[in-house]
Design a protein around this motif. Structure first.
Motif, PDB file in Angstrom:
ATOM      1  N   UNK A  44      59.326  17.338  44.447  1.00 31.46           N
ATOM      2  CA  UNK A  44      60.049  17.744  43.046  1.00 31.46           C
ATOM      3  C   UNK A  44      59.310  17.639  41.854  1.00 31.46           C
ATOM      4  N   UNK A  45      59.124  18.481  41.199  1.00 31.54           N
ATOM      5  CA  UNK A  45      58.571  18.486  39.809  1.00 31.54           C
ATOM      6  C   UNK A  45      59.343  19.303  38.736  1.00 31.54           C
ATOM      7  N   UNK A  46      59.295  19.216  37.553  1.00 28.54           N
ATOM      8  CA  UNK A  46      60.043  20.214  36.758  1.00 28.54           C
ATOM      9  C   UNK A  46      58.993  20.555  35.711  1.00 28.54           C
ATOM     10  N   UNK A  47      59.104  21.953  35.388  1.00 29.07           N
ATOM     11  CA  UNK A  47      58.147  22.952  34.556  1.00 29.07           C
ATOM     12  C   UNK A  47      59.024  23.390  33.262  1.00 29.07           C
ATOM     13  N   UNK A  48      58.524  22.803  32.109  1.00 29.27           N
ATOM     14  CA  UNK A  48      59.349  23.268  30.960  1.00 29.27           C
ATOM     15  C   UNK A  48      58.490  24.430  30.011  1.00 29.27           C
ATOM     16  N   UNK A  54      51.798  25.367  31.620  1.00 27.71           N
ATOM     17  CA  UNK A  54      51.378  25.718  30.261  1.00 27.71           C
ATOM     18  C   UNK A  54      52.354  25.766  29.524  1.00 27.71           C
ATOM     19  N   UNK A  55      52.222  25.310  28.030  1.00 29.10           N
ATOM     20  CA  UNK A  55      53.126  25.305  27.147  1.00 29.10           C
ATOM     21  C   UNK A  55      52.607  26.190  25.936  1.00 29.10           C
ATOM     22  N   UNK A  65      57.332  21.709  20.229  1.00 28.72           N
ATOM     23  CA  UNK A  65      57.694  21.925  21.680  1.00 28.72           C
ATOM     24  C   UNK A  65      59.035  22.610  21.888  1.00 28.72           C
ATOM     25  N   UNK A  66      59.870  22.182  21.225  1.00 30.48           N
ATOM     26  CA  UNK A  66      61.272  22.557  21.263  1.00 30.48           C
ATOM     27  C   UNK A  66      61.609  23.943  20.826  1.00 30.48           C
ATOM     28  N   UNK A  67      60.492  24.314  19.672  1.00 31.08           N
ATOM     29  CA  UNK A  67      60.674  25.801  19.215  1.00 31.08           C
ATOM     30  C   UNK A  67      60.250  26.624  20.078  1.00 31.08           C
ATOM     31  N   UNK A 147      66.471  23.990  29.274  1.00 31.91           N
ATOM     32  CA  UNK A 147      66.434  23.445  30.705  1.00 31.91           C
ATOM     33  C   UNK A 147      65.133  23.668  31.056  1.00 31.91           C
ATOM     34  N   UNK A 148      64.650  22.776  32.164  1.00 33.08           N
ATOM     35  CA  UNK A 148      63.325  22.897  32.763  1.00 33.08           C
ATOM     36  C   UNK A 148      63.524  23.454  34.279  1.00 33.08           C
TER      37      UNK A 148
END
Length: 208
Positions: A44-48, A54-55, A65-67, A147-148
């Motif tokens: 279990x991992x989460x990807x945002x 990659x972001x 990051x949020x924008x 959400x991720x």
């Protein structure tokens, strides 16, 4: 392949994808894993971010990051609308079944990951120290559109030590296959592979 059959396929993929994600999210802590076989783990991992974690902010450092997260989610929503129209237009024009099937798989996978990105921050609390809850009283771990994406399928088929003479990666440990993904990712990848492998069938040339 009719639009009705395409919708049924999309619903089935979405159900499998979301049920698996909700199960993992509400039964595993972040980075918890279970070995199913020596070559397959539930991890279990989460990807945002985008593919491979990659972001946008990794590429454009001036974007926070949020924008970047909101921009990426909104882009995905616009893209899924385009894919949906492509699917409708393709079925309406009675295009080859392999093309319709590929588009339906891509649409289902993209929509599955969009659901995570849009809603999971509101629907669940975080999974860092404990198993997450669905609709917790204290609220979710983030706001709408933040959400991720939940990933859990991990196939570490084999590991080798790369030879020292190899440029850049010499002497390092190589793990194949390292990325962790989900059912939605599988649907998207399968759809794209079909378009590549069956390109001539999917896009037949018109006889002059």
């Amino acid at each position: 392949m009719s639009i009705k059959k395409s919708i049924i396929l999309i619903i089935i993929i979405l159900l499998i994808d979301q049920i698996s994600k909700i199960y993992i999210k509400t039964n595993f802590r972040l980075q918890e894993s279970v070995e199913v076989f020596s070559w397959f783990q539930i991890y279990f991992i989460e990807n945002d971010g985008m593919a491979w974690g990659t972001k946008i902010s990794d590429i454009f450092s001036f974007v926070n990051d949020r924008t970047a997260k909101v921009a990426l989610t909104l882009f995905r929503i616009v893209a899924i609308c385009g894919i949906g129209y492509w699917l409708y237009d393709t079925t309406k024009k009675l295009k080859p079944n392999v093309l319709i099937l590929a588009i339906a798989l891509i649409f289902a996978g993209a929509l599955g990951n969009i659901i995570d990105s849009v809603f999971y921050g509101v629907l669940f609390n975080d999974s860092y120290m404990d198993v997450a809850s669905f609709l917790p009283e204290e609220g979710g771990y983030d706001s709408l559109l933040h959400g991720k994406v939940v990933d859990m399928l991990y196939f570490p088929l084999f590991e080798i030590d790369l030879p020292q003479w190899m440029p850049f990666y010499g002497g390092k440990r190589f793990n194949f296959f390292e990325p962790v993904f989900n059912i939605a990712d599988m649907a998207i990848s399968t759809g794209f592979i079909m378009l590549i492998v069956f390109n001539k069938k999917a896009f037949p040339k018109k006889e002059s």
